[in-house]
Write a protein that holds these residues in place. Structure first.
Motif, PDB file in Angstrom:
ATOM      1  N   ARG A 237     -10.977 -13.799  -0.322  1.00 19.58           N
ATOM      2  CA  ARG A 237      -9.724 -14.673  -1.051  1.00 19.58           C
ATOM      3  C   ARG A 237      -8.353 -13.810  -1.031  1.00 19.58           C
ATOM      4  N   GLU A 238      -7.272 -14.396  -1.157  1.00 17.99           N
ATOM      5  CA  GLU A 238      -6.028 -13.673  -0.975  1.00 17.99           C
ATOM      6  C   GLU A 238      -5.687 -13.211  -2.451  1.00 17.99           C
ATOM      7  N   ASP A 239      -5.283 -11.991  -2.660  1.00 20.19           N
ATOM      8  CA  ASP A 239      -5.073 -11.220  -3.911  1.00 20.19           C
ATOM      9  C   ASP A 239      -3.474 -11.133  -3.751  1.00 20.19           C
ATOM     10  N   LEU A 240      -2.616 -11.940  -4.552  1.00 22.27           N
ATOM     11  CA  LEU A 240      -1.320 -11.887  -4.659  1.00 22.27           C
ATOM     12  C   LEU A 240      -0.772 -10.469  -5.254  1.00 22.27           C
ATOM     13  N   GLN A 241      -1.465  -9.896  -6.131  1.00 22.89           N
ATOM     14  CA  GLN A 241      -0.996  -8.668  -6.760  1.00 22.89           C
ATOM     15  C   GLN A 241      -1.382  -7.294  -6.192  1.00 22.89           C
ATOM     16  N   LEU A 242      -2.513  -7.561  -5.182  1.00 24.77           N
ATOM     17  CA  LEU A 242      -2.858  -6.260  -4.555  1.00 24.77           C
ATOM     18  C   LEU A 242      -2.858  -6.608  -2.995  1.00 24.77           C
ATOM     19  N   PRO A 243      -1.775  -6.472  -2.033  1.00 19.51           N
ATOM     20  CA  PRO A 243      -1.824  -6.898  -0.974  1.00 19.51           C
ATOM     21  C   PRO A 243      -2.646  -6.156   0.014  1.00 19.51           C
ATOM     22  N   GLN A 244      -2.884  -4.922  -0.533  1.00 19.80           N
ATOM     23  CA  GLN A 244      -3.753  -3.967   0.233  1.00 19.80           C
ATOM     24  C   GLN A 244      -5.068  -4.432   0.515  1.00 19.80           C
ATOM     25  N   LEU A 245      -5.674  -5.478  -0.343  1.00 17.99           N
ATOM     26  CA  LEU A 245      -6.859  -6.132  -0.271  1.00 17.99           C
ATOM     27  C   LEU A 245      -6.873  -7.125   0.718  1.00 17.99           C
ATOM     28  N   ASN A 246      -5.650  -7.523   1.183  1.00 17.78           N
ATOM     29  CA  ASN A 246      -5.582  -8.700   2.155  1.00 17.78           C
ATOM     30  C   ASN A 246      -5.810  -8.580   3.551  1.00 17.78           C
ATOM     31  N   ARG A 247      -6.292  -7.423   3.858  1.00 17.77           N
ATOM     32  CA  ARG A 247      -6.852  -7.115   5.488  1.00 17.77           C
ATOM     33  C   ARG A 247      -7.966  -6.459   5.141  1.00 17.77           C
ATOM     34  N   ARG A 248      -8.386  -6.464   6.762  1.00 12.59           N
ATOM     35  CA  ARG A 248      -9.668  -5.856   7.104  1.00 12.59           C
ATOM     36  C   ARG A 248      -9.566  -4.220   6.964  1.00 12.59           C
ATOM     37  N   LEU A 249     -10.644  -3.560   6.911  1.00 11.34           N
ATOM     38  CA  LEU A 249     -10.623  -2.131   7.316  1.00 11.34           C
ATOM     39  C   LEU A 249     -10.337  -1.756   8.576  1.00 11.34           C
ATOM     40  N   TYR A 250      -9.256  -0.804   8.600  1.00 15.25           N
ATOM     41  CA  TYR A 250      -9.009  -0.235   9.895  1.00 15.25           C
ATOM     42  C   TYR A 250      -9.944   0.653  10.170  1.00 15.25           C
ATOM     43  N   LYS A 251     -10.302   0.895  11.515  1.00 14.94           N
ATOM     44  CA  LYS A 251     -11.407   1.611  12.064  1.00 14.94           C
ATOM     45  C   LYS A 251     -11.133   3.078  11.807  1.00 14.94           C
ATOM     46  N   HIS A 252      -9.838   3.527  11.954  1.00 18.66           N
ATOM     47  CA  HIS A 252      -9.538   5.047  11.657  1.00 18.66           C
ATOM     48  C   HIS A 252     -10.086   5.421  10.058  1.00 18.66           C
ATOM     49  N   GLU A 253      -9.863   4.163   9.258  1.00 19.70           N
ATOM     50  CA  GLU A 253     -10.255   4.430   7.846  1.00 19.70           C
ATOM     51  C   GLU A 253     -11.577   4.686   7.660  1.00 19.70           C
ATOM     52  N   TYR A 254     -12.672   4.053   8.291  1.00 25.48           N
ATOM     53  CA  TYR A 254     -13.609   3.922   8.353  1.00 25.48           C
ATOM     54  C   TYR A 254     -14.435   5.181   8.936  1.00 25.48           C
ATOM     55  N   ASP A 255     -13.791   5.579  10.053  1.00 25.76           N
ATOM     56  CA  ASP A 255     -14.365   6.654  10.919  1.00 25.76           C
ATOM     57  C   ASP A 255     -13.967   7.949  10.051  1.00 25.76           C
ATOM     58  N   SER A 256     -12.825   7.992   9.415  1.00 25.86           N
ATOM     59  CA  SER A 256     -12.420   9.177   8.507  1.00 25.86           C
ATOM     60  C   SER A 256     -13.548   9.375   7.332  1.00 25.86           C
ATOM     61  N   VAL A 257     -14.049   8.098   6.635  1.00 28.18           N
ATOM     62  CA  VAL A 257     -15.124   8.512   5.717  1.00 28.18           C
ATOM     63  C   VAL A 257     -16.322   8.960   6.212  1.00 28.18           C
ATOM     64  N   LYS A 258     -16.759   8.277   7.500  1.00 28.09           N
ATOM     65  CA  LYS A 258     -17.996   8.478   8.318  1.00 28.09           C
ATOM     66  C   LYS A 258     -18.188   9.930   8.577  1.00 28.09           C
ATOM     67  N   GLU A 259     -17.092  10.572   8.978  1.00 28.52           N
ATOM     68  CA  GLU A 259     -16.847  12.161   9.409  1.00 28.52           C
ATOM     69  C   GLU A 259     -17.211  12.721   8.104  1.00 28.52           C
ATOM     70  N   TYR A 260     -16.618  12.580   7.127  1.00 28.12           N
ATOM     71  CA  TYR A 260     -16.660  13.233   5.878  1.00 28.12           C
ATOM     72  C   TYR A 260     -18.279  13.170   5.411  1.00 28.12           C
ATOM     73  N   PHE A 261     -18.850  11.985   5.648  1.00 29.58           N
ATOM     74  CA  PHE A 261     -20.139  11.799   5.194  1.00 29.58           C
ATOM     75  C   PHE A 261     -21.210  12.924   5.719  1.00 29.58           C
ATOM     76  N   PHE A 262     -20.802  13.259   6.820  1.00 28.65           N
ATOM     77  CA  PHE A 262     -21.805  14.514   7.405  1.00 28.65           C
ATOM     78  C   PHE A 262     -21.182  15.988   7.075  1.00 28.65           C
ATOM     79  N   ASN A 263     -19.789  15.722   6.920  1.00 24.79           N
ATOM     80  CA  ASN A 263     -19.088  17.204   6.491  1.00 24.79           C
ATOM     81  C   ASN A 263     -19.611  17.526   4.981  1.00 24.79           C
ATOM     82  N   VAL A 264     -20.039  16.570   4.232  1.00 26.89           N
ATOM     83  CA  VAL A 264     -20.480  17.197   2.970  1.00 26.89           C
ATOM     84  C   VAL A 264     -22.066  17.335   2.702  1.00 26.89           C
ATOM     85  N   GLY A 265     -22.601  17.122   3.877  1.00 31.58           N
ATOM     86  CA  GLY A 265     -23.978  17.535   3.930  1.00 31.58           C
ATOM     87  C   GLY A 265     -24.911  16.310   3.842  1.00 31.58           C
ATOM     88  N   LEU A 266     -24.579  15.132   4.031  1.00 30.42           N
ATOM     89  CA  LEU A 266     -25.347  13.910   3.824  1.00 30.42           C
ATOM     90  C   LEU A 266     -25.873  13.755   5.208  1.00 30.42           C
TER      91      LEU A 266
END
Length: 304
Positions: A237-266
């Protein structure tokens, strides 16, 4: 009795006034097979989900807001809930998956005490982890698989997105207790999880750094624990106060977290393709449908 079951400590008499969870008696919104959980939970046979209406956390981005913000469903007693657990088992699904049960944790424990001697499939406790340690401790011996979220790290993020600045501290303690109860992750011959802890984290648009802090804690807590790193966020649903929540996740955002997952030893767990962010994950919450299901649930612990 005034309610202090969860960390909100509303201190209200729920029979006469609604607290943060907006519920009193156990309110069920769906009982059905669910095929969209992690492979070790749903597999090819499906997970037997029991959705509870209401919630004590109120994430602004909740994708089940239809039942969490304005709870609706069918109210049942702990005894009738125990009947439901046996019904789920009889349907042949691989587990009993309790979805968002925190605000009914005391009543769920009563139902599990009744049903557990008759259960031969695992009980999965699917929670935001915004729970008191005492509530989790009362489930000791009743829950086989804990499936907690670890949603946020920074207090300013959890305060903004869920109105719970204490989320990280509270959730950490709850997850530590879950691990104490289920210290080993066990799987059957088909790969279904039968005991253990699987921590979920949903990566949110614009909050990549907070996700990395979450992974830091998980790695320090237990680098061998199963982790589900999810990319399935979409604006429900649209969040009028937090526009950053009104879009889907960018691939580069998820890829960054996924790379970090392995970097911290998980290394144990699951990731998703960002294209999985779809409304197909949303269950249908229809009060008439659950009433029809309940008509087919035999009365074992209750009378007709």
């Amino acid at each position: 009795m005034k309610c202090t079951l969860c960390p909100r400590n509303c201190n209200v008499e729920r029979t006469t006034r609604r607290g943060s969870c907006r519920t009193d008696g156990i309110l069920l919104s769906r009982i059905a097979r669910h095929d969209w959980e992690e492979p070790c939970i749903s597999g090819s046979v499906g997970s037997g989900t029991v959705f509870f209406a209401g919630c004590n956390l109120h994430c602004r981005f909740c994708q089940n807001y239809d039942i969490s913000i304005k709870p609706h469903g069918v109210e049942v007693s702990p005894e009738r809930l125990a009947d439901v657990f046996l019904y789920v088992q009889d349907m042949g699904w691989k587990n009993i998956n309790l979805v968002t049960p925190a605000h009914f944790a005391d009543k769920v424990a009563v139902a599990l005490h009744l049903a557990k001697p008759k259960l031969t499939i695992p009980v999965v406790y699917n929670t935001s982890a915004y729970e008191k340690v005492e509530a989790i401790r009362a489930l000791n011996g009743l829950v086989d698989v804990y499936l907690p979220d670890l949603k946020f790290c920074l207090s300013e993020v959890s305060g903004l997105l869920a109105g719970a600045k204490d989320y990280f501290e509270v959730a950490n303690k709850a997850i530590v207790e879950m691990r104490r109860q289920q210290p080993q992750d066990e799987f059957d011959s088909e790969g279904y999880m039968t005991k253990g802890v699987l921590i979920r984290h949903l990566v949110l648009p614009s909050y990549v750094e907070d996700s990395k802090r979450v992974l830091d804690w998980i790695a320090q807590f237990d680098s061998n624990v199963q982790v589900s790193l999810m990319s399935q966020y979409f604006p429900a649903r649209e969040d009028l106060q937090l526009p950053q929540l009104n879009r889907r996740l960018y691939k580069h955002e998820y890829d960054s977290v996924k790379e970090y997952f392995f970097n911290v030893g998980l290394s144990n767990g699951y990731c998703q393709d960002v294209t999985s962010a779809t409304v197909d994950y949303l269950p249908d919450f229809d009060d008439n449908a659950i009433e029809e299901v309940l008509k087919n649930v035999p009365h074992v612990f209750t009378k007709n």
